[in-house]
Design an enzyme around this catalytic site. Sequence first.
Site, PDB file in Angstrom:
ATOM      1  N   CYS A 269     -37.179   3.163 -61.704  1.00 22.64           N
ATOM      2  CA  CYS A 269     -37.577   4.347 -60.926  1.00 22.64           C
ATOM      3  C   CYS A 269     -36.789   5.568 -61.384  1.00 22.64           C
ATOM      4  CB  CYS A 269     -37.320   4.092 -59.441  1.00 22.64           C
ATOM      5  SG  CYS A 269     -37.647   5.537 -58.442  1.00 22.64           S
TER       6      CYS A 269
ATOM      7  N   CYS B 234     -33.075  10.322 -54.918  1.00 18.72           N
ATOM      8  CA  CYS B 234     -33.450   9.992 -53.533  1.00 18.72           C
ATOM      9  C   CYS B 234     -32.417   9.154 -52.794  1.00 18.72           C
ATOM     10  CB  CYS B 234     -34.826   9.350 -53.494  1.00 18.72           C
ATOM     11  SG  CYS B 234     -34.809   7.577 -53.675  1.00 18.72           S
TER      12      CYS B 234
ATOM     13  N   CYS C 287     -33.140   2.463 -52.385  1.00 12.54           N
ATOM     14  CA  CYS C 287     -33.186   1.262 -53.233  1.00 12.54           C
ATOM     15  C   CYS C 287     -31.878   1.025 -53.994  1.00 12.54           C
ATOM     16  CB  CYS C 287     -34.355   1.349 -54.216  1.00 12.54           C
ATOM     17  SG  CYS C 287     -35.948   1.440 -53.421  1.00 12.54           S
TER      18      CYS C 287
ATOM     19  N   CYS D   4     -43.357   6.671 -55.731  1.00 13.54           N
ATOM     20  CA  CYS D   4     -42.351   5.799 -55.119  1.00 13.54           C
ATOM     21  C   CYS D   4     -42.753   4.362 -55.393  1.00 13.54           C
ATOM     22  CB  CYS D   4     -42.248   6.067 -53.619  1.00 13.54           C
ATOM     23  SG  CYS D   4     -41.097   4.954 -52.810  1.00 13.54           S
TER      24      CYS D   4
ATOM     25  N   PHE E  53     -39.184  -7.427 -26.681  1.00 13.02           N
ATOM     26  CA  PHE E  53     -39.270  -6.456 -27.783  1.00 13.02           C
ATOM     27  C   PHE E  53     -40.581  -6.721 -28.546  1.00 13.02           C
ATOM     28  CE2 PHE E  53     -34.684  -7.492 -27.290  1.00 13.02           C
ATOM     29  CZ  PHE E  53     -34.190  -6.253 -26.905  1.00 13.02           C
TER      30      PHE E  53
ATOM     31  N   GLU F  75     -41.525  -4.514 -23.489  1.00 11.74           N
ATOM     32  CA  GLU F  75     -41.308  -3.484 -24.512  1.00 11.74           C
ATOM     33  C   GLU F  75     -41.044  -2.151 -23.802  1.00 11.74           C
ATOM     34  OE1 GLU F  75     -41.427  -3.003 -28.040  1.00 11.74           O
ATOM     35  OE2 GLU F  75     -41.328  -0.876 -27.540  1.00 11.74           O
TER      36      GLU F  75
ATOM     37  N   ASP G 158     -37.031 -10.149 -30.548  1.00 13.72           N
ATOM     38  CA  ASP G 158     -37.067  -9.453 -31.845  1.00 13.72           C
ATOM     39  C   ASP G 158     -36.556  -8.024 -31.645  1.00 13.72           C
ATOM     40  OD1 ASP G 158     -37.604  -8.599 -34.411  1.00 13.72           O
ATOM     41  OD2 ASP G 158     -39.769  -8.433 -34.114  1.00 13.72           O
TER      42      ASP G 158
ATOM     43  N   CYS H 260     -32.858  -8.085 -37.382  1.00 15.51           N
ATOM     44  CA  CYS H 260     -32.872  -7.223 -38.577  1.00 15.51           C
ATOM     45  C   CYS H 260     -31.470  -6.707 -38.886  1.00 15.51           C
ATOM     46  CB  CYS H 260     -33.853  -6.071 -38.376  1.00 15.51           C
ATOM     47  SG  CYS H 260     -33.473  -5.053 -36.942  1.00 15.51           S
TER      48      CYS H 260
END
Length: 383
Positions: free
Chosen positions: A70, A80, A83, A158, A243, A265, A311, A338
């Site tokens: 990239c 940017c 990544c 991108c 969630f 939620e 979650d 996450c």
Amino acid sequence: MKSIFQATVRDLSHKGLGVVDHPDGRTFFVRGTWPGDFGEFEVDHGAQKYDEANLLQIIKSSADRIEVQCSFRGYRPGQCGGCPWMIAEYSSQLKYKIKRLHHALEKRKVSVASEIFRPIVASPKIYGYRNRVQLKTDGRKLGYVSEASSIFAPVNHCMIMNEKLHEIFHEVLATLPRDDFKPSGGHNWCYLDLDDELKSHEITVNKRRPFRQGNTEQNVFMKKWVELKFQNLPKHFPVIDLFCGSGNFTEVLSGLGFTNILAVEVQGSALTMLKNKELRGVRILELDINEKGSWAQIAKYQPHARAILVDPPREGLVKRKGFFKYLDNLEHIFYISCELDTFSRDTSDLVNHHWSLREVTPIDLFPHTPHVEILSHFSKPNS
Ligand SMILES: C[S@@+](CC[C@H](N)C(=O)[O-])C[C@H]1O[C@@H](n2cnc3c(N)ncnc32)[C@H](O)[C@@H]1O
């Protein structure tokens, strides 16, 4: 005052930056480096980021380094900043993702038997995998704001966007310059949530979309995982999808035939999307789980819950006391995380409350980043 030194990158930090030792004994973190790189580094002793050093040159590359494809990747103004791990072989990225997971659990003193860990689920696509991104625009260009420099970096391509998203991106790009994309919030840009489920003319600035899993192929895997975990549970079990967002996993539970699902939620717009799906067996509770009394309210709506799918956003289960107090009938917790730190914190708490960790499956949703998603299962010892 600045100093220059040479060193070999010996590891990756908690945040995924290269770790190098300065001859004076201090440790510095360096963006754009990979374990095994031997390079020349500069420390600016007066800089704000006091624990970061800059890479001046790579003298000998790590065996795992690859040529970055990239042209926008990097940390200088105009690049940017995204990544960060695109510099390394994908297999090496996965190895370090697993290491991050183990390290996070060890830090919380959670000992996990090796058979509990399943192999990491690699992303089928390592480029062109993202179905949504948040871009910034000044009304003339589209781009990202670099985390390293905080500077707006325009891009016209991108590599991580999927084909459809890229088309939408180019359609929006073709409408520039435009006056309705006005900088706001004290920045010289405003934000645009691009999503491959939207048409380019539906995209408006500063309008946050409800949450959506960002890697479509890996979301198929996650839904399958949820299906496998719930399929053998009796369908009359009262269950909770906490969630739930717009019902990504609620759909799976309803599709399996569960007749008593409570979907919880905070975001009204996500719940409107869920309502529109008209799923069988689902009741909806709009609730901020961090508010006082929220667990009591969940227990009121679903007093005999036997299984829960959790979650959460990155902060994890912030207020956990009520969880342990009110949901006495629970036999299974399926926790999708996450964020490794909060997952480890919550795992430690669950284990201390006599829950057994049965499975940890890491899955890579975002190649070229340190991110790791976790699919985990806890049960009561005799369930
Ligand atoms: C990681 S997303 C998961 C969404 C869904 N399970 C999915 O797969 O699309 C986390 C969700 O938690 C919601 N959320 C965040 N903070 C919350 C809170 N304090 N109380 C209830 N929901 C919250 C967010 O709006 C978001 O939809």
